[in-house]
Design an enzyme around this catalytic site. Structure first.
Site, PDB file in Angstrom:
ATOM      1  N   GLU A 128       1.996  -0.365  -5.122  1.00  0.00           N
ATOM      2  CA  GLU A 128       0.547  -0.595  -4.955  1.00  0.00           C
ATOM      3  C   GLU A 128      -0.252   0.474  -5.700  1.00  0.00           C
ATOM      4  OE1 GLU A 128      -1.824  -2.537  -4.478  1.00  0.00           O
ATOM      5  OE2 GLU A 128      -2.230  -2.724  -2.341  1.00  0.00           O
ATOM      6  N   THR A 181      -9.426  -3.383  -8.612  1.00  0.00           N
ATOM      7  CA  THR A 181      -9.547  -2.518  -7.430  1.00  0.00           C
ATOM      8  C   THR A 181      -9.981  -1.106  -7.828  1.00  0.00           C
ATOM      9  OG1 THR A 181      -7.919  -3.792  -6.232  1.00  0.00           O
ATOM     10  CG2 THR A 181      -8.260  -1.556  -5.482  1.00  0.00           C
TER      11      THR A 181
HETATM   12  N1  HSE Z   1      -8.687  -1.041   0.856  1.00  0.00           N
HETATM   13  C1  HSE Z   1      -8.568  -1.394  -0.523  1.00  0.00           C
HETATM   14  C2  HSE Z   1      -9.936  -1.379  -1.160  1.00  0.00           C
HETATM   15  C3  HSE Z   1      -7.964  -2.755  -0.632  1.00  0.00           C
HETATM   16  O1  HSE Z   1     -10.840  -1.984  -0.574  1.00  0.00           O
HETATM   17  O2  HSE Z   1     -10.129  -0.744  -2.197  1.00  0.00           O
HETATM   18  C4  HSE Z   1      -7.813  -3.261  -2.027  1.00  0.00           C
HETATM   19  O3  HSE Z   1      -6.580  -2.919  -2.555  1.00  0.00           O
END
Ligand code: HSE
Length: 309
Positions: A128, A181
């Protein structure tokens, strides 16, 4: 067991108020992966269907997490990975997590389950991190544990399994625009206002309490994000319209799924979730943005075996 085919589900991270800690698992959308033991040691990605992703194990999230696992397990075999990608990368419903978690979950099965779910989550976080630029587990944990999870801490990793009220359904709309992201994280402020922080942690606490007590009204009152959504919603065309129409049509609440652009809503019962799907579709139908809509029960199982031999 030498070969295993799995379903690795999509997930919704953050769940409005729980940025980087809350997540839940979906049932109707996910990738398929086939992992095969090989005599030759190491990790090889031999097939990727659906989207254009790197085959080099070191550059692919499924490969990176698998390499992290074999570095610890030191198995006397290797593994070939086939990825049948159904979740579009950058869609905000845990595409990279499905790949990162799926490979290590499946390899763990092929090795006779030497690792716990928490240990598998740790390996998957390495994959990830390749996609999002930092290790976080709010998509990976629900994919591996199923249901609703809260990542209490990443180092050391502690995942809490939150009970799921049985009538809870999710509706997801994925507008076909891409939000990375890493970019959606870069626009967030480094510091937050104390009053907003108080509101946010009250909402997280009450949302978790609502899940424990099957209190749908309290879920409705708690699904608010005063910290992240104001920034990220600007990246998603028609976000406010979709959210307003979802709630008008009966959703308990709605927000950005992960880092977007997907938008999720939670509802009590399948009929309500389908009414929300209809309302969401109506908003984007009036634009030139292509979209997909999904209605899903919360998936309590997480990653599952399709077949093995
Ligand atoms: N918690 C993460 C974000 C989830 O909102 O950036 C996305 O990978």
């Amino acid at each position: 067991m030498n070969v295993i085919k799995i379903f690795s589900p999509a997930t919704v991270a953050n769940v409005s108020c729980g940025f980087d800690v809350l997540g839940f698992c979906l049932d109707t959308i996910g990738d398929e992966m086939l992992i095969r033991k090989t005599k030759e040691k190491g990790i090889r990605i031999t097939k990727i269907e659906g989207y254009d992703l790197p085959f080099e194990a070191e550059k692919n999230v499924a490969g990176v997490s698998a390499l992290a696992l074999i570095e610890v397990a030191k198995p006397d075999c290797g593994f070939e990975i086939e990825i049948y990608k159904k979740i579009k990368p950058g869609s905000g419903i845990g595409s990279s997590s499905a790949s990162a978690a799926g490979s290590v979950w499946a390899i763990n099965e092929l090795l006779g389950k030497p690792f716990s779910k928490a240990q598998i989550t740790n390996f998957a976080m390495k994959g990830e991190a390749l996609a999002s630029g930092c290790e976080h587990a709010d998509n990976i944990a629900p994919a591996i544990f199923g249901g609703i999870t809260l990542v209490k801490s990443c180092a050391p990793l502690k995942v809490l399994e939150i009970p799921t009220p049985s009538a809870l359904y999710a509706t997801i709309i994925h507008p076909e625009i891409e939000i990375k992201t890493a970019e959606a994280r870069a626009i967030l402020p480094k510091q937050v206002d104390l009053q907003n922080a108080i509101t946010q942690w009250a909402n997280v606490g009450s949302l978790v309490h609502a899940m424990h007590t099957n209190d749908y009204d309290l879920i409705r009152e708690s699904l608010h994000d005063v910290i992240v959504e104001p920034y990220r919603s600007q990246l998603i065309p028609y976000f406010n319209e979709v959210k307003t129409e979802s709630i008008k049509s009966g959703a308990l609440g709605a927000g950005i799924s992960g880092s977007g652009p997907s938008i999720f809503a939670l509802s009590k019962g399948k009929a309500a979730a389908e009414a929300v799907a209809h309302a969401m579709k109506k908003v984007y139908s009036q634009t030139d943005i292509q979209f997909n809509v999904y209605v899903s029960k919360i998936n309590m199982e997480g990653i599952r075996v399709i077949k093995c031999n």
